[in-house]
Motif scaffolding. Structure first.
Motif, PDB file in Angstrom:
ATOM      1  N   ALA A  35      28.570  49.150   3.444  1.00 47.44           N
ATOM      2  CA  ALA A  35      27.720  48.603   4.499  1.00 47.44           C
ATOM      3  C   ALA A  35      26.728  49.649   5.001  1.00 47.44           C
ATOM      4  O   ALA A  35      25.554  49.354   5.248  1.00 47.44           O
ATOM      5  N   PHE A  45      23.878  49.971   2.512  1.00 46.95           N
ATOM      6  CA  PHE A  45      22.934  48.863   2.674  1.00 46.95           C
ATOM      7  C   PHE A  45      22.063  49.075   3.915  1.00 46.95           C
ATOM      8  O   PHE A  45      20.845  48.870   3.884  1.00 46.95           O
ATOM      9  N   ALA A  46      22.714  49.449   5.017  1.00 51.30           N
ATOM     10  CA  ALA A  46      21.976  49.661   6.262  1.00 51.30           C
ATOM     11  C   ALA A  46      20.975  50.801   6.112  1.00 51.30           C
ATOM     12  O   ALA A  46      19.846  50.719   6.607  1.00 51.30           O
ATOM     13  N   ALA A  50      26.186  50.965  -3.551  1.00 49.39           N
ATOM     14  CA  ALA A  50      27.000  50.065  -2.727  1.00 49.39           C
ATOM     15  C   ALA A  50      27.593  48.940  -3.561  1.00 49.39           C
ATOM     16  O   ALA A  50      28.770  48.591  -3.420  1.00 49.39           O
ATOM     17  N   ALA A  69      24.614  44.154   5.142  1.00 49.04           N
ATOM     18  CA  ALA A  69      25.357  45.238   5.786  1.00 49.04           C
ATOM     19  C   ALA A  69      26.233  44.683   6.911  1.00 49.04           C
ATOM     20  O   ALA A  69      27.406  45.055   7.050  1.00 49.04           O
ATOM     21  N   SER A  70      25.673  43.773   7.693  1.00 52.71           N
ATOM     22  CA  SER A  70      26.429  43.165   8.797  1.00 52.71           C
ATOM     23  C   SER A  70      27.587  42.314   8.275  1.00 52.71           C
ATOM     24  O   SER A  70      28.682  42.314   8.853  1.00 52.71           O
TER      25      SER A  70
END
Length: 224
Positions: free
Chosen positions: A96, A99-100, A123, A205-206
């Motif tokens: 995550a 990704f963020a 990721a 990511a979330s």
């Protein structure tokens, strides 16, 4: 049906995330899969004959070792962090974060889009590996070719009058769920690319954060 959905919810979300990331970066860069390694092999082949989709040869080649790095990181975490569910949690968190980071690099224009994409490749390697190392997360989300082949086999059997056994019907339903999740992820990723670009990677990511926060050994065992 609801029980099956609950049991496969992790894999459904991961299939959505996989489709989202692949579609967003494929469109944004004009020819790079961050999770579908086989697709990059095809694109490399196109590049060898001068096809326009082979123009990202360097990135496509780099995706292989970086995907393996991500898978290796997941394996190292599973080996060094006990119990297994804790290793799974931290693997999801690191993926995550990658990704963020790719989204934040794009938002603040702090690096090339290629760097954003390669972070996503790492990721995706981690996510693909952890679902094989911790089978309690659910069925593998990345085997879209196998899922579609299974659905085609089931449909052909039905046409000739074959009655599926309960476990076979369950497998078919799982494949349907994962394929739909991946397709919806592709659609969402394409929409995000058009509207917000790489910043859209904040959504997967979330979603990974949510999986990690709600993942537990008990819920995982129920989904197996």
């Amino acid at each position: 049906m609801l029980n099956i959905l609950r049991g496969k919810s992790n894999s459904l979300v991961l299939a959505f995330v996989s489709g989202f990331a692949d579609a967003l970066f494929f469109i944004h860069l004009g020819g790079l899969f961050v999770g579908l390694v086989t697709g990059n092999v095809v694109l490399l082949g196109l590049g060898l004959v001068g096809h326009e989709k082979g123009g990202l040869r360097g990135l496509q080649i780099m995706s292989f070792p970086l995907f393996m790095v991500g898978a290796g990181l997941a394996a190292i975490m599973v080996t060094s962090i006990k119990p297994l569910e804790r290793a799974t949690f931290w693997t999801l968190m690191v993926a995550a974060a990658a990704f963020a980071m790719s989204a934040l690099l794009a938002i603040f224009d702090a690096g090339p889009v290629s760097a954003c994409a390669l972070l996503a490749v790492v990721a995706m390697g981690m996510l693909t590996a952890i679902e094989r190392l911790d089978t309690r997360l659910g069925p593998p989300f990345s085997l879209m070719t196998g899922n579609i082949a299974g659905l085609a086999t089931a449909a052909a059997r039905r046409l000739i009058g074959y009655t599926e056994k309960p476990e076979e019907w369950g497998q078919s339903l799982t494949s349907i769920i994962l394929v739909l999740g991946f397709v919806l992820g592709c659609a969402a990723g394409a929409f995000a690319q058009v509207t917000v670009g790489v910043a859209g990677m904040l959504l997967p990511a979330s979603l990974l954060l949510l999986i990690g926060l709600f993942y537990s050994p008990q819920s995982a065992q129920k989904s197996s």
